[in-house]
Design a protein around this motif. Structure first.
Motif, PDB file in Angstrom:
ATOM      1  N   ILE A 134      26.022  -5.365   7.408  1.00  0.00           N
ATOM      2  CA  ILE A 134      26.072  -5.641   5.974  1.00  0.00           C
ATOM      3  C   ILE A 134      25.028  -6.703   5.634  1.00  0.00           C
ATOM      4  O   ILE A 134      25.006  -7.786   6.221  1.00  0.00           O
ATOM      5  N   GLN A 135      24.162  -6.383   4.686  1.00  0.00           N
ATOM      6  CA  GLN A 135      23.079  -7.285   4.293  1.00  0.00           C
ATOM      7  C   GLN A 135      23.393  -8.049   3.011  1.00  0.00           C
ATOM      8  O   GLN A 135      22.988  -9.194   2.851  1.00  0.00           O
ATOM      9  N   ILE A 167      21.773  -3.027   0.810  1.00  0.00           N
ATOM     10  CA  ILE A 167      23.161  -3.440   0.970  1.00  0.00           C
ATOM     11  C   ILE A 167      23.582  -3.433   2.439  1.00  0.00           C
ATOM     12  O   ILE A 167      24.283  -4.321   2.900  1.00  0.00           O
ATOM     13  N   ALA A 168      23.139  -2.412   3.180  1.00  0.00           N
ATOM     14  CA  ALA A 168      23.535  -2.301   4.580  1.00  0.00           C
ATOM     15  C   ALA A 168      22.465  -1.552   5.360  1.00  0.00           C
ATOM     16  O   ALA A 168      21.732  -0.720   4.808  1.00  0.00           O
ATOM     17  N   SER A 169      22.394  -1.844   6.646  1.00  0.00           N
ATOM     18  CA  SER A 169      21.453  -1.173   7.537  1.00  0.00           C
ATOM     19  C   SER A 169      22.150  -0.866   8.858  1.00  0.00           C
ATOM     20  O   SER A 169      23.282  -1.302   9.103  1.00  0.00           O
ATOM     21  N   VAL A 170      21.477  -0.085   9.702  1.00  0.00           N
ATOM     22  CA  VAL A 170      21.920   0.131  11.079  1.00  0.00           C
ATOM     23  C   VAL A 170      20.695   0.034  11.978  1.00  0.00           C
ATOM     24  O   VAL A 170      19.554   0.117  11.508  1.00  0.00           O
ATOM     25  N   ASP A 171      20.944  -0.132  13.264  1.00  0.00           N
ATOM     26  CA  ASP A 171      19.862  -0.195  14.248  1.00  0.00           C
ATOM     27  C   ASP A 171      19.822   1.110  15.026  1.00  0.00           C
ATOM     28  O   ASP A 171      20.803   1.479  15.679  1.00  0.00           O
ATOM     29  N   TYR A 172      18.685   1.802  14.936  1.00  0.00           N
ATOM     30  CA  TYR A 172      18.472   3.008  15.734  1.00  0.00           C
ATOM     31  C   TYR A 172      17.049   2.960  16.270  1.00  0.00           C
ATOM     32  O   TYR A 172      16.189   3.742  15.881  1.00  0.00           O
ATOM     33  N   ALA A 178      20.940   1.916   5.434  1.00  0.00           N
ATOM     34  CA  ALA A 178      22.208   2.638   5.358  1.00  0.00           C
ATOM     35  C   ALA A 178      22.732   2.730   3.937  1.00  0.00           C
ATOM     36  O   ALA A 178      23.404   3.700   3.583  1.00  0.00           O
ATOM     37  N   ALA A 179      22.426   1.717   3.106  1.00  0.00           N
ATOM     38  CA  ALA A 179      22.913   1.733   1.723  1.00  0.00           C
ATOM     39  C   ALA A 179      22.036   0.843   0.851  1.00  0.00           C
ATOM     40  O   ALA A 179      21.560  -0.207   1.290  1.00  0.00           O
ATOM     41  N   VAL A 180      21.833   1.294  -0.378  1.00  0.00           N
ATOM     42  CA  VAL A 180      21.096   0.527  -1.380  1.00  0.00           C
ATOM     43  C   VAL A 180      21.909   0.505  -2.664  1.00  0.00           C
ATOM     44  O   VAL A 180      22.772   1.362  -2.887  1.00  0.00           O
ATOM     45  N   ILE A 186      24.506   3.166  -6.678  1.00  0.00           N
ATOM     46  CA  ILE A 186      24.593   2.868  -5.257  1.00  0.00           C
ATOM     47  C   ILE A 186      24.295   4.144  -4.492  1.00  0.00           C
ATOM     48  O   ILE A 186      24.570   5.259  -4.974  1.00  0.00           O
ATOM     49  N   GLY A 187      23.717   4.006  -3.318  1.00  0.00           N
ATOM     50  CA  GLY A 187      23.431   5.166  -2.487  1.00  0.00           C
ATOM     51  C   GLY A 187      23.692   4.857  -1.030  1.00  0.00           C
ATOM     52  O   GLY A 187      23.471   3.735  -0.570  1.00  0.00           O
TER      53      GLY A 187
END
Length: 211
Positions: A134-135, A167-172, A178-180, A186-187
Motif C-alpha cells: 500500500i502506497q 495507491i498500491a503496487s506489487v513486486d514482480y 496495482a491500483a491508482v 479508482i482502478g
C-alpha cells in the motif's frame, strides 16, 4: 442504489457480476446491473468498467457502442464513483503502448507499458497471486493492508506520472502498479472478483464509497 458493470464485449463478466452482487446483498446497498446501454449508465449511481485482452481491442470495442463512452465520461465528470478493472483501469491512462500507440481516457496521466522484470525467470504474462504494497491510504482500500494477496493476469501496467495517483503496487521483478486513484475514480490492475476475501473487501468498500 444501482451499480452498472459495463458490458462492451470485453470478456465474461459473470464472475465480476457475482462478486459485486454478493457484496451488494451483504451490505444492502442496492443492485448490480450488467449493461451496454448508455441510458442505464447515465441513470446509475456508480460505474464499473472491466476489461480483458489487449488495450487497443478494448478501446475499440468500447467506442463501437454508440454513446457508451460519452455516458461513462458524463458520470465521471458528475462525481459518481467509477472503478476500472484490469484493462478497464489501463484505459484510464493517457495512452497505451501495446502494439502501437493508442489513446486512453487521459483521466490518470501516464502510459501503459509492457512489463520488464529484471529476473529473466519471471514469465510474462504475469499470472497469479502477489502481495500488495500500500502506497497511499484510500477509502476503497480500508481494511486492506500491505502483504495481503490479490490475483493478476496481465502483460502491461499503467505507470502514473504523479506519485499521488499510485495507491498500491506489487513486486514482480520490478515495481508493478496495482491500483491508482484520483478524485472519484479508482482502478485496479488485479481482479478483485478473483481475489477472494481481499477482493470482496475492496468491492464492498467501493460500493459504499462516497468521494
Amino acid at each position: 442504489m444501482t451499480t452498472v458493470i459495463v458490458d462492451y464485449n470485453s470478456g465474461n463478466l459473470r464472475s465480476a457480476e457475482k462478486s459485486f452482487q454478493r457484496m451488494a446483498d451483504e451490505l444492502e446497498v442496492g443492485k448490480i446491473v450488467v449493461s451496454d446501454d448508455p441510458e442505464m449508465v447515465r441513470r446509475a449511481d456508480r460505474v464499473v468498467l472491466p476489461g480483458v485482452g489487449a488495450f487497443a481491442d478494448c478501446r475499440r470495442e468500447l467506442g463501437a457502442i454508440d454513446g457508451l463512452f460519452g455516458a461513462i465520461e458524463e458520470k465521471v465528470k458528475s462525481g459518481a464513483p467509477f472503478m476500472g478493472i484490469c484493462v478497464g483501469m489501463q484505459m484510464m491512462a493517457t495512452q497505451g503502448l501495446e502494439h502501437g500507440q493508442h489513446a486512453g481516457f487521459d483521466w490518470i496521466k501516464g502510459d501503459v507499458v509492457k512489463l520488464a522484470p529484471t529476473d529473466q525467470g519471471l514469465k510474462i504474462p504475469h499470472m497469479g497471486w502477489n502481495a500488495l504494497e500500500i502506497q497511499t491510504a484510500h477509502p476503497v482500500f480500508d481494511g486492506i493492508e500491505t502483504g495481503q494477496h490479490v490475483y493478476f493476469v496481465h502483460s502491461y501496467h499503467l505507470q502514473p506520472e504523479r506519485g499521488a495517483d499510485l495507491i498500491a503496487s506489487v513486486d514482480y521483478g520490478q515495481p508493478i502498479t496495482a491500483a491508482v486513484a484520483r478524485d472519484n475514480i479508482i482502478g485496479t490492475q488485479f481482479h478483485p472478483e478473483k481475489s477472494q476475501s481481499t477482493g470482496l473487501r475492496l468491492i464492498g468498500n467501493f460500493l459504499r464509497w462516497n468521494p
